[in-house]
Design a protein around this motif. Structure first.
Motif, PDB file in Angstrom:
ATOM      1  N   PHE A  56       0.830  -1.200   0.000  1.00 45.36           N
ATOM      2  CA  PHE A  56       0.000   0.000   0.000  1.00 45.36           C
ATOM      3  C   PHE A  56       0.870   1.257   0.000  1.00 45.36           C
ATOM      4  N   ALA A  57       1.874   1.282   0.870  1.00 44.62           N
ATOM      5  CA  ALA A  57       2.762   2.453   0.945  1.00 44.62           C
ATOM      6  C   ALA A  57       3.620   2.578  -0.302  1.00 44.62           C
ATOM      7  N   ASP A  58       4.080   1.454  -0.852  1.00 43.48           N
ATOM      8  CA  ASP A  58       4.854   1.501  -2.097  1.00 43.48           C
ATOM      9  C   ASP A  58       4.041   2.151  -3.208  1.00 43.48           C
ATOM     10  N   TYR A  59       2.780   1.738  -3.332  1.00 43.99           N
ATOM     11  CA  TYR A  59       1.932   2.228  -4.423  1.00 43.99           C
ATOM     12  C   TYR A  59       1.696   3.732  -4.316  1.00 43.99           C
ATOM     13  N   LEU A  60       1.462   4.226  -3.106  1.00 47.90           N
ATOM     14  CA  LEU A  60       1.062   5.624  -2.942  1.00 47.90           C
ATOM     15  C   LEU A  60       2.219   6.592  -2.714  1.00 47.90           C
ATOM     16  N   THR A  61       3.365   6.113  -2.251  1.00 41.39           N
ATOM     17  CA  THR A  61       4.417   7.061  -1.857  1.00 41.39           C
ATOM     18  C   THR A  61       5.782   6.828  -2.485  1.00 41.39           C
ATOM     19  N   ALA A  62       6.105   5.622  -2.939  1.00 38.42           N
ATOM     20  CA  ALA A  62       7.495   5.294  -3.303  1.00 38.42           C
ATOM     21  C   ALA A  62       8.035   6.164  -4.431  1.00 38.42           C
ATOM     22  N   TYR A  63       7.225   6.420  -5.451  1.00 43.16           N
ATOM     23  CA  TYR A  63       7.737   7.238  -6.544  1.00 43.16           C
ATOM     24  C   TYR A  63       8.188   8.605  -6.034  1.00 43.16           C
ATOM     25  N   TYR A  64       7.330   9.252  -5.250  1.00 41.72           N
ATOM     26  CA  TYR A  64       7.586  10.621  -4.815  1.00 41.72           C
ATOM     27  C   TYR A  64       8.815  10.718  -3.903  1.00 41.72           C
ATOM     28  N   THR A  65       8.925   9.794  -2.949  1.00 39.76           N
ATOM     29  CA  THR A  65      10.041   9.861  -2.010  1.00 39.76           C
ATOM     30  C   THR A  65      11.356   9.412  -2.633  1.00 39.76           C
ATOM     31  N   TYR A  84       1.939  15.300   5.115  1.00 32.01           N
ATOM     32  CA  TYR A  84       2.866  15.416   3.988  1.00 32.01           C
ATOM     33  C   TYR A  84       2.134  15.866   2.738  1.00 32.01           C
ATOM     34  N   LEU A  85       2.879  16.461   1.834  1.00 33.93           N
ATOM     35  CA  LEU A  85       2.435  16.732   0.471  1.00 33.93           C
ATOM     36  C   LEU A  85       3.498  16.150  -0.447  1.00 33.93           C
ATOM     37  N   LEU A  86       3.112  15.159  -1.236  1.00 37.97           N
ATOM     38  CA  LEU A  86       4.014  14.516  -2.179  1.00 37.97           C
ATOM     39  C   LEU A  86       3.673  15.027  -3.566  1.00 37.97           C
ATOM     40  N   GLY A  87       4.639  15.628  -4.251  1.00 35.27           N
ATOM     41  CA  GLY A  87       4.371  16.252  -5.531  1.00 35.27           C
ATOM     42  C   GLY A  87       5.228  15.718  -6.657  1.00 35.27           C
ATOM     43  N   SER A  88       4.805  16.035  -7.866  1.00 31.64           N
ATOM     44  CA  SER A  88       5.564  15.666  -9.063  1.00 31.64           C
ATOM     45  C   SER A  88       5.339  16.714 -10.139  1.00 31.64           C
ATOM     46  N   ARG A  89       6.423  17.181 -10.738  1.00 29.82           N
ATOM     47  CA  ARG A  89       6.330  18.066 -11.895  1.00 29.82           C
ATOM     48  C   ARG A  89       6.891  17.385 -13.135  1.00 29.82           C
ATOM     49  N   ARG A 133     -11.968   2.131 -13.661  1.00 32.85           N
ATOM     50  CA  ARG A 133     -13.171   2.776 -14.191  1.00 32.85           C
ATOM     51  C   ARG A 133     -13.570   4.000 -13.353  1.00 32.85           C
ATOM     52  N   GLU A 134     -13.075   4.065 -12.130  1.00 38.94           N
ATOM     53  CA  GLU A 134     -13.550   5.058 -11.171  1.00 38.94           C
ATOM     54  C   GLU A 134     -12.560   6.196 -10.930  1.00 38.94           C
ATOM     55  N   VAL A 135     -11.565   6.309 -11.798  1.00 42.36           N
ATOM     56  CA  VAL A 135     -10.603   7.401 -11.689  1.00 42.36           C
ATOM     57  C   VAL A 135     -11.105   8.575 -12.525  1.00 42.36           C
ATOM     58  N   PRO A 136     -11.349   9.731 -11.916  1.00 43.39           N
ATOM     59  CA  PRO A 136     -11.842  10.889 -12.683  1.00 43.39           C
ATOM     60  C   PRO A 136     -10.774  11.438 -13.624  1.00 43.39           C
ATOM     61  N   ALA A 137     -11.226  12.181 -14.616  1.00 39.84           N
ATOM     62  CA  ALA A 137     -10.312  12.775 -15.596  1.00 39.84           C
ATOM     63  C   ALA A 137      -9.317  13.695 -14.915  1.00 39.84           C
ATOM     64  N   ALA A 138      -8.095  13.748 -15.479  1.00 43.15           N
ATOM     65  CA  ALA A 138      -7.053  14.622 -14.961  1.00 43.15           C
ATOM     66  C   ALA A 138      -6.122  14.991 -16.108  1.00 43.15           C
ATOM     67  N   PRO A 139      -5.553  16.198 -16.094  1.00 45.43           N
ATOM     68  CA  PRO A 139      -4.609  16.592 -17.150  1.00 45.43           C
ATOM     69  C   PRO A 139      -3.343  15.738 -17.077  1.00 45.43           C
ATOM     70  N   ARG A 140      -2.912  15.209 -18.207  1.00 45.90           N
ATOM     71  CA  ARG A 140      -1.818  14.249 -18.221  1.00 45.90           C
ATOM     72  C   ARG A 140      -0.437  14.889 -18.127  1.00 45.90           C
ATOM     73  N   ARG A 141      -0.279  16.121 -18.572  1.00 46.38           N
ATOM     74  CA  ARG A 141       1.047  16.746 -18.614  1.00 46.38           C
ATOM     75  C   ARG A 141       1.148  17.926 -17.665  1.00 46.38           C
ATOM     76  N   THR A 142       0.544  17.780 -16.508  1.00 46.40           N
ATOM     77  CA  THR A 142       0.495  18.848 -15.526  1.00 46.40           C
ATOM     78  C   THR A 142       1.037  18.350 -14.193  1.00 46.40           C
ATOM     79  N   ALA A 143       1.718  19.222 -13.467  1.00 43.25           N
ATOM     80  CA  ALA A 143       2.205  18.876 -12.133  1.00 43.25           C
ATOM     81  C   ALA A 143       1.033  18.472 -11.242  1.00 43.25           C
ATOM     82  N   HIS A 144       1.304  17.565 -10.303  1.00 44.68           N
ATOM     83  CA  HIS A 144       0.229  17.130  -9.415  1.00 44.68           C
ATOM     84  C   HIS A 144       0.781  16.887  -8.013  1.00 44.68           C
ATOM     85  N   PHE A 145      -0.128  16.578  -7.086  1.00 41.99           N
ATOM     86  CA  PHE A 145       0.277  16.351  -5.701  1.00 41.99           C
ATOM     87  C   PHE A 145      -0.706  15.408  -5.012  1.00 41.99           C
ATOM     88  N   HIS A 146      -0.234  14.846  -3.906  1.00 45.07           N
ATOM     89  CA  HIS A 146      -1.044  14.024  -3.013  1.00 45.07           C
ATOM     90  C   HIS A 146      -0.788  14.545  -1.610  1.00 45.07           C
TER      91      HIS A 146
END
Length: 238
Positions: A56-65, A84-89, A133-146
């Motif tokens: 669970f933690a790998d899926y949600l946090t590993a990329y960012y950290t 925490y705020l985990l972000g990606s640009r 099926r339940e993931v709402p639309a989101a811009p693909r080439r935009t910075a994001h955060f969790h």
């Protein structure tokens, strides 16, 4: 309450506690993973619905950290990490990483499948059959955060501090917009809180895995903010 802003950090000092927002450091990794699991089930521990905290933690946090730590921030209260705020640009890098990470986690989960409880197996079935099926639309080439906070640390000042620090970071790198996806429901103020910071709702979709487990519909909601809009950027005293 006194608000102080330094380079790369925000400090909120009150009579009872000091709340500090600062850049993520390597030493924060385990605290973030623990916090992620402690709040993974609508603000409560994830264990009743999914027992494998490592996956669970790998899926949600590993990329960012591990791959974009410079884009992440933590909230400390009296020296303890409470949010925490985990972000990606770098969305292309994140998507590339995610493809192989998801395969790795899937294989690991299948090897452990027989040892899981029924509730965890049901969670896995939902992921495979319905989650995409339940993931709402989101811009693909935009910075994001969790963003995530423990219940005792939730409040305008801490959330505002992390969002401001991250938006400052993005502006410094020439980013024009940022989006986030969060779990929301009628009794939770998530959307209204982000609207105060200048975010707009793009789309929301119901998360069906919570049907029968929670008394009201639960949604995954995409919000976006255009960084040229300064609304909500100033720290607010509470």
């Amino acid at each position: 309450m006194r608000l102080e802003r330094g380079i790369g950090s925000f400090v909120v000092v009150s009579e009872s506690a000091e709340i500090k927002v600062r850049n993520y450091e390597r030493r924060d990794r385990e605290a973030i993973r623990h916090l992620c699991c402690e709040t993974g089930y609508l603000g409560s521990p994830i264990d009743p619905v999914f027992e494998d905290r490592e996956l669970f933690a790998d899926y949600l946090t590993a990329y960012y950290t591990d791959w974009e730590p410079e884009a992440s921030f933590v909230l400390e209260q009296d020296g303890v990490v409470k949010g925490y705020l985990l972000g990606s640009r770098r969305p292309k890098l994140q998507q590339f990483y995610g493809f192989f990470q998801n395969l790795r986690l899937f294989m690991k989960g299948m090897l452990r499948y027989r040892g899981y409880r029924r509730e965890t197996r049901e969670f896995i079935h939902w992921i495979l059959k319905n989650s995409w099926r339940e993931v709402p639309a989101a811009p693909r080439r935009t910075a994001h955060f969790h963003i995530n906070l423990l219940p005792e640390a939730k409040g305008l000042a801490g959330s505002n501090g992390m969002l401001n620090a991250y938006c400052d970071f993005l502006r410094a790198h020439g980013e024009k917009a940022v989006f986030g996806q969060m779990v929301t429901f009628a009794s939770r103020r998530g959307v209204k809180l982000f609207e105060r910071f200048g975010f707009q709702v793009l789309e929301k979709r119901e998360i069906t895995k919570y049907r029968g487990k929670y008394p009201e519909p639960v949604y995954l909601t995409t919000v976006i903010k255009y960084l040229s809009d300064s609304k909500g950027d100033a720290l607010v005293e509470t």
